[in-house]
Design an enzyme around this catalytic site. Structure first.
Site, PDB file in Angstrom:
ATOM      1  N   MET A   1      43.460 -53.700  28.914  1.00 21.29           N
ATOM      2  CA  MET A   1      43.666 -52.316  28.627  1.00 21.29           C
ATOM      3  C   MET A   1      42.509 -51.902  27.745  1.00 21.29           C
ATOM      4  O   MET A   1      42.178 -52.636  26.861  1.00 21.29           O
ATOM      5  CB  MET A   1      44.998 -52.237  27.915  1.00 21.29           C
ATOM      6  CG  MET A   1      45.665 -50.917  27.806  1.00 21.29           C
ATOM      7  SD  MET A   1      45.124 -49.790  26.567  1.00 21.29           S
ATOM      8  CE  MET A   1      45.132 -50.676  25.096  1.00 21.29           C
ATOM      9  N   PRO A   2      41.804 -50.900  27.983  1.00 21.36           N
ATOM     10  CA  PRO A   2      42.109 -49.694  28.739  1.00 21.36           C
ATOM     11  C   PRO A   2      42.048 -49.881  30.257  1.00 21.36           C
ATOM     12  O   PRO A   2      41.445 -50.823  30.747  1.00 21.36           O
ATOM     13  CB  PRO A   2      41.036 -48.698  28.300  1.00 21.36           C
ATOM     14  CG  PRO A   2      40.342 -49.284  27.145  1.00 21.36           C
ATOM     15  CD  PRO A   2      40.601 -50.739  27.174  1.00 21.36           C
ATOM     16  N   LEU A   3      42.653 -48.936  30.928  1.00 20.77           N
ATOM     17  CA  LEU A   3      42.571 -48.859  32.373  1.00 20.77           C
ATOM     18  C   LEU A   3      41.433 -47.900  32.691  1.00 20.77           C
ATOM     19  O   LEU A   3      41.441 -46.752  32.254  1.00 20.77           O
ATOM     20  CB  LEU A   3      43.894 -48.336  32.936  1.00 20.77           C
ATOM     21  CG  LEU A   3      43.927 -47.969  34.416  1.00 20.77           C
ATOM     22  CD1 LEU A   3      43.591 -49.179  35.287  1.00 20.77           C
ATOM     23  CD2 LEU A   3      45.286 -47.405  34.779  1.00 20.77           C
TER      24      LEU A   3
ATOM     25  N   MET B   1      32.742 -51.077  27.560  1.00 22.99           N
ATOM     26  CA  MET B   1      34.087 -50.906  27.010  1.00 22.99           C
ATOM     27  C   MET B   1      34.455 -52.048  26.062  1.00 22.99           C
ATOM     28  O   MET B   1      34.989 -51.821  24.985  1.00 22.99           O
ATOM     29  CB  MET B   1      35.095 -50.795  28.160  1.00 22.99           C
ATOM     30  CG  MET B   1      36.478 -50.358  27.748  1.00 22.99           C
ATOM     31  SD  MET B   1      37.627 -51.704  27.461  1.00 22.99           S
ATOM     32  CE  MET B   1      37.468 -52.670  28.910  1.00 22.99           C
TER      33      MET B   1
END
Length: 129
Positions: A1-3, A28
């Site tokens: 996560m994050p997506l 990310m």
């Protein structure tokens, strides 16, 4: 996560898509300080007539290499988000040849009770994550 959901115009090879996904993931991981295996990405391709991504009057042109990235995430600081944007455009330019003007990003925030990674449980709430 994050997506991460990535929308792009059709025409990239499998190798180019993999490079894009890898570059996006690395940005990310670095910006949001998540584990390397915290990787959830969905890549969607669209016909050129199915994506209209203008510049909101900022004075630049988009090309057919445009990508729209939606990051669905737990809350992140303003600094983390800004770092993600900067790292992302740098990585996509360097590794994929995508200009910074062809990258649009939206971070959508949700809470721990909005996530289930499987087994019908909310792992952030149960303490599994």
């Amino acid at each position: 996560m994050p997506l991460l959901k990535i929308d792009a115009i059709k025409g990239r090879t499998s190798a180019q898509i993999q490079q894009l996904l890898d570059a996006t993931h690395q940005a990310m991981v670095e910006a949001f300080e998540v584990p390397e295996r915290d990787r959830y990405q969905i890549f969607n391709e669209h016909e050129p007539s199915h994506m209209i991504i203008q510049d909101t009057g900022l004075g630049f042109e988009r090309t057919d290499r445009v990508v729209v990235i939606t990051a669905i995430s737990r809350p992140r600081s303003v600094e983390m988000k800004q770092r993600f944007y900067a790292l992302l455009v740098a990585a996509l330019e360097e590794k994929c040849g995508i200009a910074a003007t062809d990258v649009m990003v939206s971070v959508v925030t949700n809470r721990d009770d909005d996530w289930s990674f499987g087994m019908g449980r909310a792992q952030f709430l149960t303490g599994e994550l």
